[in-house]
Design a protein around this motif. Structure first.
Motif, PDB file in Angstrom:
ATOM      1  N   VAL A 155       0.866  -1.187   0.000  1.00 50.09           N
ATOM      2  CA  VAL A 155       0.000   0.000   0.000  1.00 50.09           C
ATOM      3  C   VAL A 155       0.903   1.237   0.000  1.00 50.09           C
ATOM      4  CG1 VAL A 155      -1.689   1.318   1.340  1.00 50.09           C
ATOM      5  CG2 VAL A 155      -1.899  -1.176   1.162  1.00 50.09           C
ATOM      6  N   HIS A 156       0.836   2.006  -1.066  1.00 50.06           N
ATOM      7  CA  HIS A 156       1.699   3.182  -1.181  1.00 50.06           C
ATOM      8  C   HIS A 156       0.992   4.488  -0.813  1.00 50.06           C
ATOM      9  CE1 HIS A 156       4.465   0.571  -3.583  1.00 50.06           C
ATOM     10  NE2 HIS A 156       5.328   1.266  -2.906  1.00 50.06           N
ATOM     11  N   GLY A 157      -0.326   4.535  -0.980  1.00 46.76           N
ATOM     12  CA  GLY A 157      -1.064   5.748  -0.657  1.00 46.76           C
ATOM     13  C   GLY A 157      -0.985   6.782  -1.760  1.00 46.76           C
ATOM     14  N   CYS A 158      -1.739   7.864  -1.556  1.00 48.59           N
ATOM     15  CA  CYS A 158      -1.931   8.841  -2.631  1.00 48.59           C
ATOM     16  C   CYS A 158      -0.667   9.630  -2.941  1.00 48.59           C
ATOM     17  CB  CYS A 158      -3.071   9.791  -2.291  1.00 48.59           C
ATOM     18  SG  CYS A 158      -2.691  10.946  -0.962  1.00 48.59           S
ATOM     19  N   ALA A 159       0.230   9.783  -1.961  1.00 49.30           N
ATOM     20  CA  ALA A 159       1.457  10.539  -2.206  1.00 49.30           C
ATOM     21  C   ALA A 159       2.675   9.729  -1.767  1.00 49.30           C
ATOM     22  CB  ALA A 159       1.418  11.885  -1.491  1.00 49.30           C
TER      23      ALA A 159
ATOM     24  N   ILE B 252      -6.225  11.314  11.053  1.00 50.00           N
ATOM     25  CA  ILE B 252      -4.753  11.347  11.047  1.00 50.00           C
ATOM     26  C   ILE B 252      -4.205   9.923  11.036  1.00 50.00           C
ATOM     27  CG2 ILE B 252      -2.718  11.926  12.456  1.00 50.00           C
ATOM     28  CD1 ILE B 252      -4.266  14.468  13.353  1.00 50.00           C
ATOM     29  N   ASN B 253      -4.799   9.063  11.861  1.00 48.78           N
ATOM     30  CA  ASN B 253      -4.303   7.691  11.919  1.00 48.78           C
ATOM     31  C   ASN B 253      -4.501   6.957  10.600  1.00 48.78           C
ATOM     32  OD1 ASN B 253      -3.420   8.162  14.459  1.00 48.78           O
ATOM     33  ND2 ASN B 253      -5.068   7.050  15.507  1.00 48.78           N
ATOM     34  N   MET B 254      -5.603   7.212   9.940  1.00 48.60           N
ATOM     35  CA  MET B 254      -5.812   6.567   8.640  1.00 48.60           C
ATOM     36  C   MET B 254      -4.907   7.177   7.576  1.00 48.60           C
ATOM     37  SD  MET B 254      -7.586   4.023   9.124  1.00 48.60           S
ATOM     38  CE  MET B 254      -7.552   3.554   7.391  1.00 48.60           C
ATOM     39  N   LEU B 255      -4.628   8.465   7.697  1.00 45.34           N
ATOM     40  CA  LEU B 255      -3.673   9.094   6.772  1.00 45.34           C
ATOM     41  C   LEU B 255      -2.320   8.399   6.879  1.00 45.34           C
ATOM     42  CD1 LEU B 255      -3.099  11.491   4.827  1.00 45.34           C
ATOM     43  CD2 LEU B 255      -2.208  12.684   6.823  1.00 45.34           C
ATOM     44  N   HIS B 256      -1.893   8.093   8.111  1.00 46.69           N
ATOM     45  CA  HIS B 256      -0.596   7.438   8.305  1.00 46.69           C
ATOM     46  C   HIS B 256      -0.662   5.937   8.024  1.00 46.69           C
ATOM     47  CE1 HIS B 256       1.002  11.139   9.595  1.00 46.69           C
ATOM     48  NE2 HIS B 256       0.545  11.133  10.824  1.00 46.69           N
ATOM     49  N   ALA B 257      -1.856   5.414   7.824  1.00 48.45           N
ATOM     50  CA  ALA B 257      -1.973   3.986   7.473  1.00 48.45           C
ATOM     51  C   ALA B 257      -2.044   3.855   5.944  1.00 48.45           C
ATOM     52  CB  ALA B 257      -3.182   3.361   8.163  1.00 48.45           C
ATOM     53  N   THR B 258      -3.210   4.117   5.358  1.00 43.65           N
ATOM     54  CA  THR B 258      -3.332   3.875   3.910  1.00 43.65           C
ATOM     55  C   THR B 258      -3.193   5.147   3.074  1.00 43.65           C
ATOM     56  OG1 THR B 258      -5.746   4.073   3.955  1.00 43.65           O
ATOM     57  CG2 THR B 258      -4.819   1.871   4.322  1.00 43.65           C
ATOM     58  N   GLU B 259      -2.998   6.279   3.711  1.00 45.90           N
ATOM     59  CA  GLU B 259      -2.806   7.572   3.047  1.00 45.90           C
ATOM     60  C   GLU B 259      -3.841   7.879   1.951  1.00 45.90           C
ATOM     61  OE1 GLU B 259       0.377   8.698   0.476  1.00 45.90           O
ATOM     62  OE2 GLU B 259       0.810  10.483   1.598  1.00 45.90           O
ATOM     63  N   PRO B 260      -5.100   8.101   2.376  1.00 51.19           N
ATOM     64  CA  PRO B 260      -6.117   8.502   1.414  1.00 51.19           C
ATOM     65  C   PRO B 260      -5.874   9.922   0.903  1.00 51.19           C
ATOM     66  CG  PRO B 260      -6.953   8.718   3.644  1.00 51.19           C
ATOM     67  CD  PRO B 260      -5.616   8.028   3.750  1.00 51.19           C
ATOM     68  N   LYS B 261      -6.322  10.173  -0.295  1.00 49.16           N
ATOM     69  CA  LYS B 261      -6.331  11.543  -0.838  1.00 49.16           C
ATOM     70  C   LYS B 261      -7.563  12.278  -0.299  1.00 49.16           C
ATOM     71  CE  LYS B 261      -5.501  14.876  -3.899  1.00 49.16           C
ATOM     72  NZ  LYS B 261      -4.415  15.821  -3.624  1.00 49.16           N
ATOM     73  N   ARG B 262      -8.626  11.504  -0.077  1.00 58.64           N
ATOM     74  CA  ARG B 262      -9.867  12.107   0.406  1.00 58.64           C
ATOM     75  C   ARG B 262     -10.477  11.234   1.498  1.00 58.64           C
ATOM     76  NH1 ARG B 262     -13.159  13.639  -4.556  1.00 58.64           N
ATOM     77  NH2 ARG B 262     -11.310  14.906  -4.978  1.00 58.64           N
ATOM     78  N   ILE B 263     -11.016  11.895   2.527  1.00 53.13           N
ATOM     79  CA  ILE B 263     -11.728  11.193   3.594  1.00 53.13           C
ATOM     80  C   ILE B 263     -13.171  11.676   3.559  1.00 53.13           C
ATOM     81  CG2 ILE B 263     -11.912  10.850   6.084  1.00 53.13           C
ATOM     82  CD1 ILE B 263      -8.845  11.237   6.250  1.00 53.13           C
ATOM     83  N   VAL B 264     -14.104  10.737   3.463  1.00 53.60           N
ATOM     84  CA  VAL B 264     -15.517  11.073   3.272  1.00 53.60           C
ATOM     85  C   VAL B 264     -16.328  10.616   4.484  1.00 53.60           C
ATOM     86  CG1 VAL B 264     -17.552  10.678   1.818  1.00 53.60           C
ATOM     87  CG2 VAL B 264     -15.272  10.821   0.756  1.00 53.60           C
ATOM     88  N   PHE B 265     -17.060  11.536   5.077  1.00 56.00           N
ATOM     89  CA  PHE B 265     -17.962  11.203   6.173  1.00 56.00           C
ATOM     90  C   PHE B 265     -19.400  11.120   5.662  1.00 56.00           C
ATOM     91  CE2 PHE B 265     -14.400  12.878   8.607  1.00 56.00           C
ATOM     92  CZ  PHE B 265     -14.326  11.965   9.646  1.00 56.00           C
ATOM     93  N   ALA B 266     -20.110  10.076   6.082  1.00 51.32           N
ATOM     94  CA  ALA B 266     -21.511   9.895   5.710  1.00 51.32           C
ATOM     95  C   ALA B 266     -22.305   9.555   6.965  1.00 51.32           C
ATOM     96  CB  ALA B 266     -21.616   8.779   4.677  1.00 51.32           C
ATOM     97  N   GLY B 267     -23.593   9.255   6.783  1.00 52.59           N
ATOM     98  CA  GLY B 267     -24.420   8.834   7.911  1.00 52.59           C
ATOM     99  C   GLY B 267     -25.240   9.982   8.479  1.00 52.59           C
TER     100      GLY B 267
END
Lengths: 322, 322
Positions: A155-159, B252-267
């Motif tokens: 898993v490399h991630g977006c950047a 932040i923790n998910m950014l440091h895990a799979t590094e998403p470009k976008r985080i989406v909240f629903a519900g």
């Protein structure tokens, strides 16, 4: 024609290089000093000469190389093959190392990735992670590095900064981390933080047999802490429990994120052995949810110092085929 | 021949079904009661009859269906297409729903995934996540559900339980969660936990305009809390700050895990609007590391109630092609 895969582990002090056959079995390896202050051109030349010498000594030629993998500390644009900068390689700024190496090694394809990802891939390919498709990897050293393999791919991630697992926050507003955040798992459970927490406790007045070590050496290492744990020191127990608990909860969090089948710990601190591994597993079992039992295995790495060169060669083989 | 993609959102109370064209534009949709106590055979028959009715009304036939997607609450063996059990569908035990549906819908291929993954995929395909390849998704309802997309694919994990993001531990040894763990983000920041923390504070003697609500209705909802925040209530501010901070640190923790470009909240709780989103972003900026600025975007979902049927159809299209 023979098929040779080259694995390079470029560190600030040493460059390790290995030649591997197509099943990623080591043919031969060597280590040379980096002499990073000579600058990138000279360091690349040194790598190239070392690869050529290894090839000759083993009876191969440049044309036997299928592909080359190289692991470096970041930050880099890995998919572009460019080292942006590096604390350990101060003269390396925007160095297109992939192209430079390829040009001087017969135009063979080169894959560049960060050192933690490369070591993670090594363990995944032929080490402690062998046989699973989903794995999480931690290195316990000065800091805590990480790697994530999901469905058989890194898993490399977006950047290309994914798996900075040492900087997941475990205790919000907790200990200050070198990265600027507070409460990172690295600030509690790296080898350095484990030692530092022991120092701080002693300086704050805690009783411990480690006090003599601190007085005599002026510092404490994680090795000291685990040695004094073995000798029954109470503070060492408290500190190492804190380390194991922090790592266990981080394992739980990664289980609920990418759900690895196996979690592999590497790095200098695993020399502590079963006393560390057993305690991580105990805290994991104590803190994990009860609604379903997860099949995750928590183990130590098996490749030791060679993980970097093995992983680099294996990743090159995976990326460019055989 | 027309090309129709069917999306089914199977819940404990209602079954939502939509027909989509090949660009996943809604053709028509409907909602029927589940009547789960009739058992799986009857529920599947109801789904099939509803799909057929939709097809007829829109001028299509069974042979126009390319593929069918269905989202359900877990646990299930998604890749096997079997619902193992479900709190919301009590008579569903080891139901091979994928085969049952396929058999009765002209043998067309069916993909089954959990409801959070399906909604995540919907947002990714044509909603708030459109245009990125790495995304993390949270649903803020009774609990907190999650989804992870890495390099354009859902992360399923080794046993198809990945992305249980509500159960990542944020405050070790903290509040008890329904899952049996302590300190899960769900125990702080779901809609229910947000309301519950307000109730507990009032019961413990905190002054708040919400006290009247609790006395009159016997309970408080997260909607009440956000309404009283808007009216300037101090406790509502404290509680909603706690929610936003918990969500921000999990980002932040998910950014440091799979590094998403976008985080989406629903519900349901995103109805709170900008006051929630803005506060999550503020806490994120306050707690994220300083060594490099990450390009992550934190946004709200855009598909609303239809995310389930859209995501199911889009996932079926992605899985089985067009």
């Amino acid at each position: 024609m023979k098929k040779i895969f080259v694995g390079i582990d470029l560190g600030g002090t040493n460059i390790k290089i290995g030649l591997f056959d197509s099943s990623i079995t080591l043919v031969c390896k060597t280590s040379v000093t980096t002499e990073a202050d000579m600058g990138p051109e000279a360091v690349v030349d040194k790598m190239v000469q070392t690869v050529k010498k290894l090839l000759t000594n083993a009876g191969f030629s440049l044309s036997d190389i299928i592909t080359i993998g190289i692991g470096t500390p970041g930050p880099a644009e890995y998919s572009e093959g460019v080292i942006i900068q590096s604390n350990n390689l101060p003269k390396f700024k925007n160095v297109p190392i992939r192209r430079m190496l390829s040009d001087k090694l017969g135009g063979r394809p080169v894959v560049l990735d960060n050192d933690a990802n490369v070591a993670c891939w090594g363990e995944y390919a032929i080490g402690a992670g062998k046989g699973v498709k989903d794995m999480v990897f931690f290195t316990l050293g000065t800091g805590i590095g990480g790697g994530i393999i999901s469905n058989g791919e890194l898993v490399h991630g977006c950047a290309e900064n994914a798996a900075e697992l040492g900087h997941t926050i475990l205790y919000p507003d907790g200990r200050k981390c070198n990265c600027g955040q507070r409460g990172c798992v690295e600030a509690y459970a790296s080898a350095d933080s484990t030692a530092r927490r022991a120092c701080e406790a002693i300086e704050a007045g805690a009783e411990s047999s480690l006090k003599t070590v601190l007085e005599e050496k002026g510092t404490i290492t994680s090795k000291d802490v685990y040695e004094h744990l073995a000798a029954g020191d109470r503070l060492a127990k408290e500190i190492t429990d804190g380390t194991a608990k922090a790592l266990a909860i981080t394992c739980i969090n990664m289980l609920h994120a990418t759900e690895p089948k196996r979690i592999v710990f590497a790095g200098g601190m695993i020399a502590a052995g079963d006393v560390l591994l057993k305690r991580i597993r105990e805290y994991f079992d104590e803190h994990i949810w009860s609604i379903k039992k997860e099949p995750v295995e928590i183990v130590f790495a098996s490749l030791g110092e060679d993980a970097g060169i093995i992983g680099a060669a294996a990743l090159a083989s995976h990326t460019f085929g055989q």
